[in-house]
Write an enzyme that holds these catalytic residues in place. Structure first.
Site, PDB file in Angstrom:
ATOM      1  N   SER A 251       0.815  -1.228   0.000  1.00  0.00           N
ATOM      2  CA  SER A 251       0.000   0.000   0.000  1.00  0.00           C
ATOM      3  C   SER A 251       0.840   1.267   0.000  1.00  0.00           C
ATOM      4  CB  SER A 251      -0.925   0.014   1.220  1.00  0.00           C
ATOM      5  OG  SER A 251      -0.166   0.030   2.423  1.00  0.00           O
TER       6      SER A 251
ATOM      7  N   HIS B 114     -38.585  23.154 -13.096  1.00  0.00           N
ATOM      8  CA  HIS B 114     -38.557  22.209 -14.223  1.00  0.00           C
ATOM      9  C   HIS B 114     -37.761  22.769 -15.409  1.00  0.00           C
ATOM     10  CE1 HIS B 114     -41.796  19.892 -12.227  1.00  0.00           C
ATOM     11  NE2 HIS B 114     -42.275  21.076 -11.909  1.00  0.00           N
TER      12      HIS B 114
ATOM     13  N   SER C  65     -11.195  24.970 -28.379  1.00  0.00           N
ATOM     14  CA  SER C  65     -11.383  23.700 -29.066  1.00  0.00           C
ATOM     15  C   SER C  65     -10.159  23.410 -29.911  1.00  0.00           C
ATOM     16  CB  SER C  65     -12.629  23.764 -29.958  1.00  0.00           C
ATOM     17  OG  SER C  65     -12.645  22.710 -30.881  1.00  0.00           O
TER      18      SER C  65
ATOM     19  N   LYS D 211     -14.551  28.542 -30.439  1.00  0.00           N
ATOM     20  CA  LYS D 211     -15.170  28.003 -29.245  1.00  0.00           C
ATOM     21  C   LYS D 211     -14.626  28.643 -27.969  1.00  0.00           C
ATOM     22  CE  LYS D 211     -17.872  25.486 -28.650  1.00  0.00           C
ATOM     23  NZ  LYS D 211     -17.836  24.018 -28.479  1.00  0.00           N
TER      24      LYS D 211
ATOM     25  N   ASN E 218     -15.406  27.453 -24.088  1.00  0.00           N
ATOM     26  CA  ASN E 218     -16.112  26.448 -23.297  1.00  0.00           C
ATOM     27  C   ASN E 218     -15.941  26.683 -21.795  1.00  0.00           C
ATOM     28  OD1 ASN E 218     -16.768  25.060 -25.711  1.00  0.00           O
ATOM     29  ND2 ASN E 218     -14.759  24.063 -25.683  1.00  0.00           N
TER      30      ASN E 218
ATOM     31  N   GLU F 280     -17.807  22.561 -16.024  1.00  0.00           N
ATOM     32  CA  GLU F 280     -18.127  21.204 -16.463  1.00  0.00           C
ATOM     33  C   GLU F 280     -17.359  20.174 -15.644  1.00  0.00           C
ATOM     34  OE1 GLU F 280     -17.617  20.810 -20.673  1.00  0.00           O
ATOM     35  OE2 GLU F 280     -18.799  22.593 -21.116  1.00  0.00           O
TER      36      GLU F 280
ATOM     37  N   TYR G 254     -10.151  -5.703  12.829  1.00  0.00           N
ATOM     38  CA  TYR G 254      -9.418  -5.291  11.640  1.00  0.00           C
ATOM     39  C   TYR G 254      -9.355  -6.426  10.630  1.00  0.00           C
ATOM     40  CZ  TYR G 254      -6.021  -3.303   8.498  1.00  0.00           C
ATOM     41  OH  TYR G 254      -5.414  -2.817   7.370  1.00  0.00           O
TER      42      TYR G 254
ATOM     43  N   LYS H 169      -8.118   4.163   2.186  1.00  0.00           N
ATOM     44  CA  LYS H 169      -7.329   5.384   2.049  1.00  0.00           C
ATOM     45  C   LYS H 169      -7.394   5.987   0.650  1.00  0.00           C
ATOM     46  CE  LYS H 169      -4.036   3.091   4.103  1.00  0.00           C
ATOM     47  NZ  LYS H 169      -4.942   2.183   4.880  1.00  0.00           N
TER      48      LYS H 169
END
Length: 465
Positions: free
Chosen positions: A22, A155, A276, A282, A284, A289, A316, A324
């Site tokens: 790990s 809506h 773009s 473009k 954006n 996003e 354990y 983690k």
């Protein structure tokens, strides 16, 4: 590699090492493992396991290991199984038998959860600080735009006139709840499990309260078995972050829509926009996003952590090693998204003309129905009449603003004039109920948030002494 030999010889093959190791994930716990080892060594000295000279040598060696970490010595990871065996190996290599005493009376079971709790408290502290900055920004924008009118929606359809300030307050109060949840999670995380051993507590009479104080914890976990198996705090943190991410994603989505030329309500600075690779025109709103997308990641981490302990026997198990990666990712993602969201919003420009241009007279339909109700008509009848009125306008391809006074009085003789169907500001002003959209009430809500922020500054600071 592992440091211990016992019933199993400790030399793992390639695949076992790959699934068991790990260190690539938990190496970031090293500063906290140094703290844990230093506090534990002090207790071992008090109990006579270590001499004063041995404790001094261990403390100095731990400081050297921390400096190695800070200087990037472990950028290329060594072969150790985990961060705990890495630190112990280095201590043993530097100090011989003295270093080999550090694990006396202790298990990695209580060691790892102590490290994780220490790190989580610090990460939550930073996240809470950033979250308060974002709340302060939204409160400022709410004050600035307390009278900036635009079309509120339900809506995703035009519904009633509100103000941009009122809209920002809806975000501010959602974020305040996120802050409360994360602060609560931090309180429950801030408990020291060190001294719990493998599951039954240490056989050496360490002072767990002294260990907690030395490490800056607010208290001690009350039961050793629960302490080493508890991952509630990890799940709670991840869950609170998932809700925070969901909140930010909803407003990010709204801002993405508003950035479309069809709306033109908001324009993000170049620093928070992208172009773009093919279309040179473009622009954006990729920052928003990505904030929207990161919420899915945090939700996935929460599901992972909840599923991890489902049906897992108390105590354990190695399953808990998997906590983690998900926790660290959620903490990192939350901090990044809050910072990006705040800075992108801070430099954004709102087009008040376009916002006001979203107002159409059908947004005042409820005002007409309310006016009829005040004139004595039952609301349900008023609702039906106004609905029929707008249905007729649709059929005739007309708007309410095109009606002559004669047509208005013929349609609604109960009303003295058509002003109720023409005044957007007055419609908002009537929403003076507690929590409403009226500018005065918006400013009162802003003051409430400001008092909360100021009270927080006056209270005991969140963070480790």
């Amino acid at each position: 590699m592992t440091l211990y030999r016992g019933r199993v010889n400790g030399e793992y093959g390639g695949l076992m090492n790959a699934i068991n190791r790990s260190l690539p994930v938990d190496i970031r716990l090293l500063p906290y493992d140094v703290l844990t080892n230093r506090a534990w060594a002090a207790e071992l000295q008090r109990l006579g396991v270590l001499t004063a000279d041995e404790f001094t040598a261990l403390a100095a060696a731990l400081n050297r290991i921390l400096v190695m970490y800070q200087e990037g010595a472990f950028a290329d990871l060594p072969a150790d199984e985990d961060v705990h065996t890495l630190v112990e190996r280095l201590l043993t290599e530097q100090l011989g038998p003295t270093g080999a005493k550090i694990h006396t009376g202790r298990s990695r079971n209580d060691q790892v959860v102590t490290d994780v709790r220490l790190m989580a408290v610090d990460c939550l502290t930073e996240l809470l600080n950033e979250l308060r900055e974002l709340i302060a920004l939204t409160a400022h924008l709410a004050t600035t735009h307390a009278e900036t009118l635009f079309a509120g929606t339900t809506h995703l359809q035009p519904a009633q006139p509100i103000t941009l300030g009122f809209y920002f307050l809806s975000l501010a109060f959602a974020l305040r709840r996120d802050h409360e949840r994360l602060a609560d999670a931090r309180t429950r995380t801030d408990r020291c499990p060190l001294g719990s051993g493998a599951l039954a507590g240490s056989a050496f009479a360490v002072d767990r309260a002294a260990l907690a104080e030395a490490l800056g914890f607010a208290g001690v976990s009350p039961n050793a078995l629960d302490a080493i198996s508890d991952r509630d705090f990890v799940q709670e943190i991840a869950g609170a972050i998932a809700i925070l991410g969901s909140h930010l994603s909803r407003y990010a989505e709204q801002f993405v829509l508003w950035a479309q030329p069809d709306f033109g309500f908001i324009r993000f600075a170049d620093d928070w926009s992208t172009g773009s690779s093919m279309m040179p025109q473009k622009r954006n709103p990729d920052a928003m996003e990505l904030v929207r997308a990161k919420a899915a990641r945090c939700l996935g981490n929460t599901v992972t952590l909840l599923t991890l302990t489902k049906g897992l026997a108390p105590s354990y198990s190695k399953d808990l090693q998997e906590d983690k990666a998900a926790l660290f990712d959620s903490l990192d993602t939350a901090l990044l998204t809050v910072q990006v969201f705040r800075q992108a919003l801070q430099t954004a420009i709102f087009n008040e003309d376009r916002l006001r241009g979203s107002l159409t007279f059908d947004l005042l339909a409820t005002e007409i129905a309310d006016a009829l109700t005040r004139a004595g008509l039952p609301f349900r009848q008023a609702h039906e009449r106004v609905g029929e009125f707008f249905r007729r306008l649709d059929a005739e391809n007309r708007t309410a603003s095109s009606l002559t006074d004669t047509e208005w009085h013929a349609t609604f003789p109960e009303l003295p004039d058509s002003s109720v169907a023409r005044d957007f500001a007055a419609a908002v002003e009537r929403r003076q109920v507690l929590g409403g959209a009226a500018p005065a009430e918006v400013r009162r809500q802003c003051r409430e948030l400001q008092r909360w922020l100021e009270d927080f500054k006056k209270s005991s600071p969140i963070g480790r002494e």
